[in-house]
Design a protein around this motif. Sequence first.
Motif, mmCIF file in Angstrom:
data_model
loop_
_atom_site.group_PDB
_atom_site.id
_atom_site.type_symbol
_atom_site.label_atom_id
_atom_site.label_comp_id
_atom_site.label_asym_id
_atom_site.label_seq_id
_atom_site.Cartn_x
_atom_site.Cartn_y
_atom_site.Cartn_z
ATOM 1 N N LEU A 106 23.318 13.003 20.625
ATOM 2 C CA LEU A 106 22.770 12.258 19.492
ATOM 3 C C LEU A 106 21.363 12.742 19.130
ATOM 4 O O LEU A 106 21.039 12.924 17.946
ATOM 5 N N LYS B 191 18.697 7.980 9.015
ATOM 6 C CA LYS B 191 20.138 7.769 9.145
ATOM 7 C C LYS B 191 20.344 6.518 9.981
ATOM 8 O O LYS B 191 20.218 6.550 11.212
ATOM 9 N N PRO B 192 20.712 5.406 9.341
ATOM 10 C CA PRO B 192 20.759 4.113 10.021
ATOM 11 C C PRO B 192 21.623 4.120 11.275
ATOM 12 O O PRO B 192 21.243 3.550 12.305
ATOM 13 N N VAL B 193 22.775 4.743 11.201
ATOM 14 C CA VAL B 193 23.680 4.711 12.348
ATOM 15 C C VAL B 193 23.069 5.456 13.523
ATOM 16 O O VAL B 193 23.116 5.007 14.667
ATOM 17 N N LEU B 194 22.481 6.586 13.222
ATOM 18 C CA LEU B 194 21.844 7.376 14.265
ATOM 19 C C LEU B 194 20.701 6.592 14.901
ATOM 20 O O LEU B 194 20.547 6.562 16.128
ATOM 21 N N ARG C 56 20.424 3.409 15.125
ATOM 22 C CA ARG C 56 20.940 2.321 15.955
ATOM 23 C C ARG C 56 21.418 2.837 17.300
ATOM 24 O O ARG C 56 21.068 2.298 18.349
ATOM 25 N N TYR C 57 22.211 3.879 17.273
ATOM 26 C CA TYR C 57 22.768 4.367 18.533
ATOM 27 C C TYR C 57 21.694 4.945 19.451
ATOM 28 O O TYR C 57 21.691 4.689 20.654
ATOM 29 N N ASP D 277 27.117 10.698 7.665
ATOM 30 C CA ASP D 277 26.427 10.622 8.958
ATOM 31 C C ASP D 277 27.393 10.210 10.061
ATOM 32 O O ASP D 277 27.344 10.730 11.180
ATOM 33 N N ILE E 70 28.133 12.268 13.530
ATOM 34 C CA ILE E 70 28.033 11.690 14.873
ATOM 35 C C ILE E 70 29.376 11.754 15.573
ATOM 36 O O ILE E 70 29.466 12.066 16.761
ATOM 37 N N TYR F 206 31.505 3.613 21.222
ATOM 38 C CA TYR F 206 30.938 4.292 20.056
ATOM 39 C C TYR F 206 32.012 5.012 19.246
ATOM 40 O O TYR F 206 32.013 4.956 18.021
ATOM 41 N N ARG G 72 35.044 2.575 11.315
ATOM 42 C CA ARG G 72 34.225 2.674 10.095
ATOM 43 C C ARG G 72 34.699 3.824 9.224
ATOM 44 O O ARG G 72 34.591 3.774 7.997
#
Lengths: 244, 244
Positions: free
Chosen positions: A90, A145-148, A150-151, B82, B86, B151, B158
């Motif tokens: 990530l 990048k919101p998902v990045l 968060r993780y 994104d 990921i 994850y 999604r």
Amino acid sequence: MASESGKPDRVGAICRAIRSAILERALSPGDKLPEDALGERFGVSRTIARHALGQLASEGLVELRRNRIAVVATPSFDEARDDFDIRIELEGLVVKALAGRLTQAQIATLEAMVTAEEAAHGGSEAQSLRLATEFHVKLAEMTQKPVLVRYVSEIAYRSCLALSTFGRPHSSECAVAEHRGLIQALASGGVETATALMDEHLESVAQRALLVPTERRDRDLMEVLAPYAAAEMPPTRRGGTGKA
Amino acid sequence: MASESGKPDRVGAICRAIRSAILERALSPGDKLPEDALGERFGVSRTIARHALGQLASEGLVELRRNRIAVVATPSFDEARDDFDIRIELEGLVVKALAGRLTQAQIATLEAMVTAEEAAHGGSEAQSLRLATEFHVKLAEMTQKPVLVRYVSEIAYRSCLALSTFGRPHSSECAVAEHRGLIQALASGGVETATALMDEHLESVAQRALLVPTERRDRDLMEVLAPYAAAEMPPTRRGGTGKA
DNA sequence: TGGGATTTGTTCGTATGTATT
DNA sequence: GAATACATACGAACAAATCCC
């Protein structure tokens, strides 16, 4: 319009407070988090505390067993190792998104954070750990990048738990220098170099983190939360607790 | 001991039902999910429905805005892109963990899933999408790495939302063949080959998925959940309150 | 624009299950 | 091993905000 005024996010505030406490190792794996003790400390009802615990559980920071007191998560060794593997991938994406694209302002921000890390170097280990973690989270945030975000954040916080469980003290010495090198590589724009550096950095952090289990301390679990409660919930004016 | 008997996880059941509905495109991005209607449909109180929505929100499947009806998440194009980036990294870890280590039983399981995909090929698009997604989730589960499973599952679900929003119909034709090739590579043990295949596969899925927006349908949002409710909540032995 | 119906936010009481003496 | 103390699970009710006509 502007309905945010009178309604601060109390659930989020509690989450942030507990995350901070975990980051600074004021809370350790296995520490109990009873709903009403939490509610009392933060001046909210059990419902709110419950929601906060639920959210923290979804982040893997809290374990929520049925009809049992919630506890700070205790990552297993394997989980910790897996977390670091995922983290490397990530943060590799973070590096790829950022290399050669950092603005001067962003570089300055990162440099300032590392400087703060250096300043805190002689101080408490908790502070160092907190700053180091926030550096990585900030990096992720810069990708937008919101998902990045968060993780990476979730895993970074859980890494702190792993460090509490398996890491040895004073294991963050070289990390600061590595952070500075990372900024350099990111600014220069070499994706390969930056990626290699990040991989190396995280791998060595993992090496240092996943070592020997530390002994379990035993102190007043709720007392340590008081300062965090005060910091996050300034406008709560419940009966006479806190400092006068 | 065994206190789980009378207490099936109703929150989890609702979550699974809604996830299934999303997987089969019975629910589309933006569809409303009122707490009351949900509770009524599943025979639980609002508290439970609320909890389920909270959990789904933490998975990024539901959007939870203050004082507003919860809705199925509507991923933006950038978020979808994104997510796929990921996903490629994460499933790369899955491949690395699995290549050359699959048991005969596991291979058989995977083959059976692909066969089911082939069988469903002429049928409904929804079914195909569901099976394809479950193949990837199953792969992740075989690593026995809980964090990775979580994850990858979240992102896979999604991705279905992204497909609902941006994908064109009938976009899963070649995917089945690619799945079979993947199993082959995994069983043969070539990490490089398998990784390359997975990357290619996911990238082409992304290409097909992130194309043109589909028009928004408009039908009875709660009605479509009925079969899922029935499937997930069979043992509700509530005293006579079938319909009040 | 305004008002009423609907929906969520929150609290608190009761029931149920767990830990402890 | 049984009884007590305590924490969570769940649900009903009230208040506030939103949505729709």
